[in-house]
Design an enzyme around this catalytic site. Structure first.
Site, PDB file in Angstrom:
ATOM      1  N   ASN A 197      33.135 -21.088 -43.337  1.00  0.00           N
ATOM      2  CA  ASN A 197      32.702 -19.704 -43.207  1.00  0.00           C
ATOM      3  C   ASN A 197      33.915 -18.813 -42.979  1.00  0.00           C
ATOM      4  O   ASN A 197      34.792 -19.133 -42.176  1.00  0.00           O
ATOM      5  CB  ASN A 197      31.744 -19.590 -42.003  1.00  0.00           C
ATOM      6  N   ARG A 285      56.478  14.406 -65.735  1.00  0.00           N
ATOM      7  CA  ARG A 285      56.552  15.473 -64.736  1.00  0.00           C
ATOM      8  C   ARG A 285      55.705  15.162 -63.504  1.00  0.00           C
ATOM      9  O   ARG A 285      56.061  15.537 -62.386  1.00  0.00           O
ATOM     10  CB  ARG A 285      56.083  16.778 -65.379  1.00  0.00           C
ATOM     11  N   PHE A 331      31.422 -12.676 -41.867  1.00  0.00           N
ATOM     12  CA  PHE A 331      31.802 -13.360 -43.101  1.00  0.00           C
ATOM     13  C   PHE A 331      31.618 -12.472 -44.332  1.00  0.00           C
ATOM     14  O   PHE A 331      32.079 -12.816 -45.418  1.00  0.00           O
ATOM     15  CB  PHE A 331      30.945 -14.620 -43.282  1.00  0.00           C
ATOM     16  N   GLU A 416      20.478 -14.714 -48.179  1.00  0.00           N
ATOM     17  CA  GLU A 416      21.745 -13.993 -48.312  1.00  0.00           C
ATOM     18  C   GLU A 416      21.587 -13.034 -49.495  1.00  0.00           C
ATOM     19  O   GLU A 416      21.991 -13.319 -50.621  1.00  0.00           O
ATOM     20  CB  GLU A 416      22.884 -14.993 -48.504  1.00  0.00           C
TER      21      GLU A 416
END
Length: 510
Positions: A197, A285, A331, A416
């Site tokens: 992790n 420039r 994480f 997740e």
């Protein structure tokens, strides 16, 4: 010389050294004490029979599954083996070494519950030159860089199917450890999860990208100044008074560097009082404005990545003072993803404005130089297709610069459900940097050719040094010849930092 990890936070210079040199690391004694405290906290949790995620439970969606104490070592080993599913080419050894150093830095915060001997093994592997094979692809940059870091952990447990580079050969991890006089670790409770992790892979990739971008930026100021002289352009747009009125710090510093690079140029002085040009094209420039904005972003990125390199980014985190174990989301590599996307924009813009300067130099209507910088246009094509190559690379980088962080895809059965994509967002910086090194190589060759057309006048001392560096590997190209090897040679001068060292330190990252 060695770098001590765990006493103070790693600096940008130390991270640069770790990424570019085989510098040994030492774990600070105070950090070893912190590791002991964290590991003792985890041991007490097991002894007390508490149920804590990552210590005696399954992972992800399986977090509610309680694991028997007798199976805790197997749990951690299974985690490593099941997660070691990276694919693609191996990451470069400098990236892997940096991943290892960053993982040590994270663990020595003492909040991961990992024993000192586990972290010491990682340091010993780094110091003895063992570099695990870590496939480049397989992380979405959240829940940690799980797949890449699992390959690192697999090397630490001596998994025979995990390859490790040691003494100029690939060896199975168990053999490599034995040859180095090291003993594989048997993972204790939570240690596998702590090793897997974290954001160390994405952060290492982003740092390597930052250091390459830094070299390209400094090199581009040199090639840009040289192109300005080759054009017989003006250094008046670099006057400090202009930039002080705007106040952007990167712009101010970039203009100062350009003034230094062009100072005392006989070519510039030859047309200072009777120049017929009113204003140069923007790519000449407006270098302070464009490159200065890039510098400001790169400095901000550097700050973010230094913080992340020293962060504790695994989950859950152990707090020995209270005995608490807190689940969170450090994480999630969103800061790294944003940093990588910003770097991608910077790298693309360095190449974009460089390619435009080359296009101006080869156009006789704009430059006043021979068409395509060749002495006999028509019979010779000169830089015609070299500029096309630069244009192709610049356009490819526009595609690669599309932000990765705006994408997400749910993983782990929806547990997740929002991820950062930091890892491939950072990994693509390498391809972009390769492209820009070649774009700058074309500009360096073109600017040098332009200056040759102004002989016997010379450019400024630092720009003549840059030209000398080029001439050690590539001749002038007044008539057609095989061109690819000239670009490659010039790119190697740039990649080796030989131009960057000529750039003043006004534009340092920090």
């Amino acid at each position: 010389m060695s770098i001590t990890i765990g006493a103070e936070r790693l600096t940008l210079d130390q991270l640069r050294t770790l990424a570019t040199e085989h510098t040994p690391v030492v774990i600070a004694p105070a950090a070893l004490d912190l590791l002991d405290q964290g590991a003792a906290t985890v041991a007490r949790i097991v002894e007390d029979g508490r149920t804590v995620y990552g210590v005696n439970t399954g992972f992800g969606l399986l977090a509610n599954t309680r694991i028997d104490d007798a199976d805790l070592e197997t749990l951690q080993k299974n985690l490593v083996l099941s997660h070691a599913c990276g694919v693609g080419a191996a990451l470069a050894d400098q990236t892997v070494r940096l991943i290892m150093a960053l993982k040590i830095a994270s663990l020595t915060r003492g909040v991961s519950g990992v024993r000192r001997q586990t972290v010491q093994l990682l340091a010993d592997m780094l110091n003895r030159g063992l570099v695990p094979l870590i496939p480049a692809k397989g992380s979405v940059g959240a829940s940690g860089d799980l797949a890449p870091l699992a390959h690192l952990a697999a090397a630490m447990i001596g998994e025979p199917r995990q390859m490790v580079w040691f003494e100029d050969a690939w060896e199975p991890a168990n053999i490599a450890l034995e040859k180095a006089g090291l003993t594989p670790v048997v993972l204790a409770a939570k240690e596998g999860l702590a090793l897997l992790n974290g954001t160390q892979c994405s952060t290492a990739l982003a740092l390597v990208g930052l250091f390459r971008a830094e070299n390209l930026f400094r090199s581009a100021l040199v090639t840009g100044a040289m192109s300005t002289d080759a054009l017989k352009g003006s250094d008046a747009p670099f006057d400090a008074r202009i930039h002080e009125l705007r106040g952007q710090p990167g712009q101010i510093d970039t203009a100062a560097a350009l003034r230094t690079l062009m100072a005392d140029s006989p070519i510039r002085n030859s047309h200072r009082d009777d120049c017929l040009k009113v204003q140069d094209p923007y790519s000449f420039r407006c270098q302070p404005q464009v490159m200065g904005a890039i510098l400001d972003v790169m400095r901000a990125v550097a700050r973010t990545l230094v913080i992340e390199a020293n962060a504790a980014t695994d989950n859950p985190l152990v707090f020995p003072d209270s005995g608490d174990v807190l689940s969170g989301g450090n994480f999630h590599a969103e800061p790294v993803a944003f940093a990588a996307d910003q770097l991608a924009l910077c790298i693309a813009e360095i190449g974009s404005i460089s390619e435009r300067r080359t296009a101006i130099l080869i156009d006789p209507k704009m430059s006043g130089l021979p068409a395509f910088l060749t002495s006999d246009p028509g019979l010779n094509s000169g830089f015609m297709i070299a500029q096309v190559t630069a244009a192709a690379l610049a356009s490819e980088n526009k595609m690669l610069a599309h932000p990765a962080v705006v994408d997400t895809i749910p993983t782990s059965a929806g547990q997740e459900d929002h991820v950062s994509m930091a890892t491939h967002g950072a990994r693509r910086l390498g391809d972009m940097a390769d492209n820009v090194a070649n774009i700058l190589a074309v500009e360096l060759l073109a600017a040098a050719e332009g200056i040759e057309h102004h002989r016997p006048l010379t450019s400024s001392p630092p720009l003549e040094q840059a030209l000398d560096q080029l001439r050690t590997v590539a001749t002038a190209i007044p008539t057609d010849r095989y061109f690819a090897d000239h670009i490659q040679a010039a790119a190697e001068v740039i990649e080796g930092g030989r131009l960057a060292t000529l750039c003043p330190d006004d534009v340092a990252l920090g």
